[in-house]
Motif scaffolding. Structure first.
Motif, PDB file in Angstrom:
ATOM      1  N   UNK A  50       0.864  -1.189   0.000  1.00 27.34           N
ATOM      2  CA  UNK A  50       0.000   0.000   0.000  1.00 27.34           C
ATOM      3  C   UNK A  50       0.903   1.242   0.000  1.00 27.34           C
ATOM      4  N   UNK A  51       1.363   1.609  -1.207  1.00 25.81           N
ATOM      5  CA  UNK A  51       2.394   2.649  -1.317  1.00 25.81           C
ATOM      6  C   UNK A  51       1.899   4.001  -0.795  1.00 25.81           C
ATOM      7  N   UNK A  52       0.617   4.309  -1.003  1.00 28.56           N
ATOM      8  CA  UNK A  52       0.111   5.603  -0.531  1.00 28.56           C
ATOM      9  C   UNK A  52       0.139   5.661   1.001  1.00 28.56           C
ATOM     10  N   UNK A  53      -0.222   4.557   1.640  1.00 34.45           N
ATOM     11  CA  UNK A  53      -0.186   4.514   3.109  1.00 34.45           C
ATOM     12  C   UNK A  53       1.261   4.589   3.605  1.00 34.45           C
ATOM     13  N   UNK A  54       2.165   3.961   2.869  1.00 33.88           N
ATOM     14  CA  UNK A  54       3.584   4.014   3.245  1.00 33.88           C
ATOM     15  C   UNK A  54       4.092   5.458   3.125  1.00 33.88           C
ATOM     16  N   UNK A  55       3.652   6.124   2.061  1.00 37.00           N
ATOM     17  CA  UNK A  55       4.055   7.532   1.875  1.00 37.00           C
ATOM     18  C   UNK A  55       3.586   8.378   3.073  1.00 37.00           C
ATOM     19  N   UNK A  75       9.010  -5.681  -6.741  1.00 39.67           N
ATOM     20  CA  UNK A  75       8.583  -6.024  -8.097  1.00 39.67           C
ATOM     21  C   UNK A  75       7.470  -5.067  -8.551  1.00 39.67           C
ATOM     22  N   UNK A  76       6.666  -4.579  -7.583  1.00 39.07           N
ATOM     23  CA  UNK A  76       5.620  -3.598  -7.924  1.00 39.07           C
ATOM     24  C   UNK A  76       6.158  -2.166  -8.002  1.00 39.07           C
ATOM     25  N   UNK A  77       7.443  -1.979  -7.723  1.00 37.46           N
ATOM     26  CA  UNK A  77       8.050  -0.667  -7.960  1.00 37.46           C
ATOM     27  C   UNK A  77       8.028   0.315  -6.806  1.00 37.46           C
ATOM     28  N   UNK A  78       8.184  -0.156  -5.584  1.00 35.69           N
ATOM     29  CA  UNK A  78       8.170   0.771  -4.445  1.00 35.69           C
ATOM     30  C   UNK A  78       9.338   1.759  -4.510  1.00 35.69           C
TER      31      UNK A  78
END
Ligand code: AMP
Ligand code: GLY
Length: 423
Positions: A50-55, A75-78
């Motif tokens: 959950x990249x937005x939550x990580x941000x 692999x999903x590009x974090x």
């Protein structure tokens, strides 16, 4: 520095344990973490993809460095997500960019990379649903056993090794036509079977320089004597006794150097761990697979042997000054034994209370599928806890792990009692 570790397994508990020892680390967060990381860091319950939550978390907690444990976010590009965001691009990410993470994300990509850079590996061909018939013809040219690999990520289940030609053909059809592994088996790599003993080599790279970490051997099958279903790993030993200096030199010259040079030649940006799965065929190493992260449970034996400050190493990776780091390794052997839930790797129950952890004296219990519930540590996954010990020899270390396991209990606890049997 404020540091975030992504993941929730024994690997991430080990990363947190080692990171927390660094004077460079101020605040340590693990997302989502487990009961082990809870005692040394602040767990934050968000998903690793959950990249937005990580941000939001990184901004809120003023995080300076993110260490990525598992392969999925890579692999999903974090890493690319951070680089492409003005609010995040100053944050150091330990883990390769998406283009390089394809080394694990696609078996075909990895095989093409190895061919291009003359890295020893099994001969192969790759197929899709439009040329299944050619796949059958290719299988007919090979000798048993037949090795079929789903191209994409399949949670460690995508490799089939079959003794019978007609079964191999059926499975090839199941994978390509009937999507046995979903999108992961849109393509299938068929490769030559390599007969030998496996080991793993771990390399740190900043994209220009590299450093080699100790080797390790993991035990993947659920049953003693390496029988039964494949698991994430039931135990590990470091160093690998049969990896002599001469053999290690072959690995470095024939595999590590061309891999790091290949990443540069192909413009594959890489700051992180390269996990090279190897097989010793006769006296020669060949690559079985690349992973773009550390192994689990290999981390539980490799990091305890690393004497350096891990955060200092991570900073050097981020700044591309890894050449200035002198890696120091504890001479002792380390072993780990994984405690798993009865039934794993198939169906198993969760929520079983784990007792006796406080009685462990001379081993380190790294929590994996374990969580806190009402103040108690309970099981939450198949692989529950990795019990790591040091010893002057791996036999001494393994004995210590088994002695400490006697003090632990949970309902339907299972572990292999033969780790190291083949050495
Ligand atoms: P991988 O997911 O690529 O690591 O494959 C899973 C397991 O399958 C490996 O750990 C090996 O035990 C086995 N394997 C993969 N490729 C081969 C091969 N070409 N020959 C023999 N065994 C293989
Ligand atoms: N233990 C094997 C892996 O982490 O892939």
């Amino acid at each position: 520095m404020n540091i975030l570790i992504l993941g929730s397994g024994g690997r991430e508990h080990t990363f947190a344990w080692k990171t927390a020892q660094s004077p460079l680390c101020n605040n340590l967060f693990v997302a989502p973490g487990n009961s082990g990381t809870d005692s040394i860091a602040e767990n934050i319950n968000i998903s690793v993809t959950d990249f937005d939550a990580i941000k939001a978390l990184v901004i809120d907690k003023q995080i300076d460095m993110v260490v990525v444990g598992p392969e999925d976010p890579l692999v999903q590009g974090v890493h690319d997500y951070f680089l492409n965001d003005n609010d995040l691009k100053h944050v150091a990410i330990i883990g390769p960019e998406k283009a390089a993470a394809e080394l694990e994300g696609s078996k075909e990509f990895a095989k093409e990379f190895m061919m291009r850079h003359h890295i020893p590996t099994a001969a192969y061909k790759s197929f899709n649903k439009n040329n299944v018939e050619e796949g059958y013809r290719f299988l007919e040219t090979l000798k048993a056993p037949y090795v079929l690999k789903a191209d994409g990520l399949a949670a460690g289940k995508g490799v089939l090794i079959l003794n019978d030609l007609s079964e191999a053909k059926t499975e090839l059809k199941n994978m390509l036509v009937d999507a046995k592994f979903g999108k992961a088996s849109t393509k299938v790599v068929i490769e030559e079977f390599l007969d030998g003993i496996e080991l793993s080599c771990f390399v740190l790279t900043d994209g220009k320089n590299y450093k080699i970490l100790p080797t390790a051997k993991d035990y993947k099958r659920i049953g003693e004597g390496d029988t039964g279903l494949n698991t994430g790993g039931m135990g590990a030993i470091s160093p690998v006794p049969f990896a002599t200096p001469e053999f290690l030199n072959k690995i470095e010259e024939r595999i590590v150097k061309p891999t790091i040079e290949g990443l540069q030649k192909d413009n594959l940006p890489y700051k992180g761990f390269v996990f090279i799965g190897l097989i010793k065929v006769g006296d020669d190493p060949k690559v079985i697979e690349y992973n773009v992260r550390m192994g689990d449970p290999e981390t539980e034996v490799v990091l305890p042997r690393l004497k350096n400050d891990l955060v200092e190493i991570f900073q050097a990776i981020a700044n591309q000054t890894l050449d200035k780091i002198n890696i120091e390794i504890d001479e002792r052997a380390a072993t780990t034994v994984m405690l798993v839930s009865g039934g794993y790797p198939e169906a198993y129950e969760k929520g079983k209370e784990i007792s006796g952890i406080q009685n462990i004296t001379d081993s380190i219990p790294f929590h994996a599928g374990a969580t806190l519930k009402d103040g108690k540590v309970v099981t939450s996954g198949g692989r529950v806890m990795a019990i790591t010990s040091y010893g002057n020899t791996y036999k001494e270390a393994i004995k210590k792990s088994y002695q400490n396991i006697e003090k632990l209990h949970f309902d339907k606890m299972y572990y292999r009692k033969d780790i190291g049997f083949d050495l």
